[in-house]
Design an enzyme around this catalytic site. Structure first.
Site, PDB file in Angstrom:
ATOM      1  CG  HIS A  61      -5.523   1.751  -4.475  1.00  0.00           C
ATOM      2  ND1 HIS A  61      -6.104   0.972  -3.518  1.00  0.00           N
ATOM      3  CD2 HIS A  61      -5.360   2.965  -3.888  1.00  0.00           C
ATOM      4  CE1 HIS A  61      -6.289   1.670  -2.406  1.00  0.00           C
ATOM      5  NE2 HIS A  61      -5.835   2.892  -2.612  1.00  0.00           N
ATOM      6  CD  GLU A 117      -2.756   5.958  -3.668  1.00  0.00           C
ATOM      7  OE1 GLU A 117      -1.763   5.230  -3.818  1.00  0.00           O
ATOM      8  OE2 GLU A 117      -3.576   5.793  -2.737  1.00  0.00           O
ATOM      9  CG  HIS A 121       1.913   5.459  -1.346  1.00  0.00           C
ATOM     10  ND1 HIS A 121       2.309   4.574  -0.362  1.00  0.00           N
ATOM     11  CD2 HIS A 121       0.549   5.411  -1.368  1.00  0.00           C
ATOM     12  CE1 HIS A 121       1.241   4.020   0.187  1.00  0.00           C
ATOM     13  NE2 HIS A 121       0.151   4.507  -0.396  1.00  0.00           N
TER      14      HIS A 121
END
Length: 247
Positions: A61, A117, A121
């Site tokens: 993930h 992502e 992040h």
């Protein structure tokens, strides 16, 4: 002369400090992998990848920076958004280990997941990673740690059976030295089931560490390990389950 030497030493120290890499301003990482069966065995179902790997396995993930107080940085740099050309040599591996099963929308689209992502992040960890090294680090840990094999070797198999939450955590702890966090969702009958595994890494993403806190509150003491979904073309039209977190 002595004064000149002292000044020279101070100047040298200043150069060393200024040339050192910036220390991360967060405390640790969650490295998160999800089980596709838990998405598909839900009220809203899933959609298998339209390309790439659909073999039975945990799927990456993402790698998420965290603070010890339970918060996290997000969307830190809108000037350096996702650029797939910077990871073109990794795409083939990512299509096998980082596929999309409807975490976002149907039909599945890996590029949307990778983009999310990095933008959320990856942009917050540029003191230690660039585009390429961020995604490569995820792949390196995925090659290093086969979560499915670890569980199967302890008799924990994805056959719709129920296993103790601590049993699952201890199986992984025996290998990496630290207990992971486990996130659960619910199957179509309301049973709690294994959805995501959170592995904690130090703030340079070099070593496994003890998790300061883990998301186990979503689970019961015994949870289901659902079967891996069989690829069904009809499932491509199913809507994604609303409870899946796109963190």
């Amino acid at each position: 002369m002595r004064g000149i030497i002292i000044v020279s030493l101070l100047s040298l120290q200043s150069l060393v400090v200024s040339s050192s890499p910036t220390s991360p301003d967060f405390n640790f990482f969650y490295w998160v992998n999800y089980w596709p069966g838990a998405i598909c065995d839900s009220q809203n179902g899933c959609c298998p990848p339209t390309k790439g790997n659909t073999a039975s396995d945990f799927i990456i993930h993402g790698l998420w920076p965290q603070f010890n107080n339970g918060t996290w940085p997000a969307f830190c740099d809108q000037t350096n958004l996702f650029d797939i050309s910077k990871i073109s040599d990794l795409v083939c591996q990512m299509e096998k280990k980082w596929t999309e099963w409807g975490v976002w929308a149907c039909p599945s689209n890996e590029t949307n997941l990778w983009e999310h992502e990095w933008n959320k992040h990856g942009t917050c960890v540029q003191s230690i990673f660039d585009h390429h090294s961020y995604f490569l680090t995820n792949l390196k840990f995925r090659h290093k740690l086969n979560l499915l094999n670890i569980l199967i070797q302890k008799g924990i198999k994805p056959t719709d059976g129920f296993y103790g939450l601590d049993e699952i955590k201890n199986a992984i702890k025996c290998v990496i030295g630290f207990a992971p966090g486990i996130e659960c969702n619910e199957d179509v009958k309301g049973n709690k089931q294994l959805f995501q595994i959170y592995i904690c890494l130090d703030n340079y993403a070099k070593e496994f560490v003890e998790c300061p806190y883990v998301p186990d509150k979503s689970c019961a003491s015994k949870i289901k390990f659902p079967k891996f979904p069989e690829r069904d073309p009809l499932s491509e039209s199913l809507s994604v389950m609303s409870s899946v977190s796109t963190t």
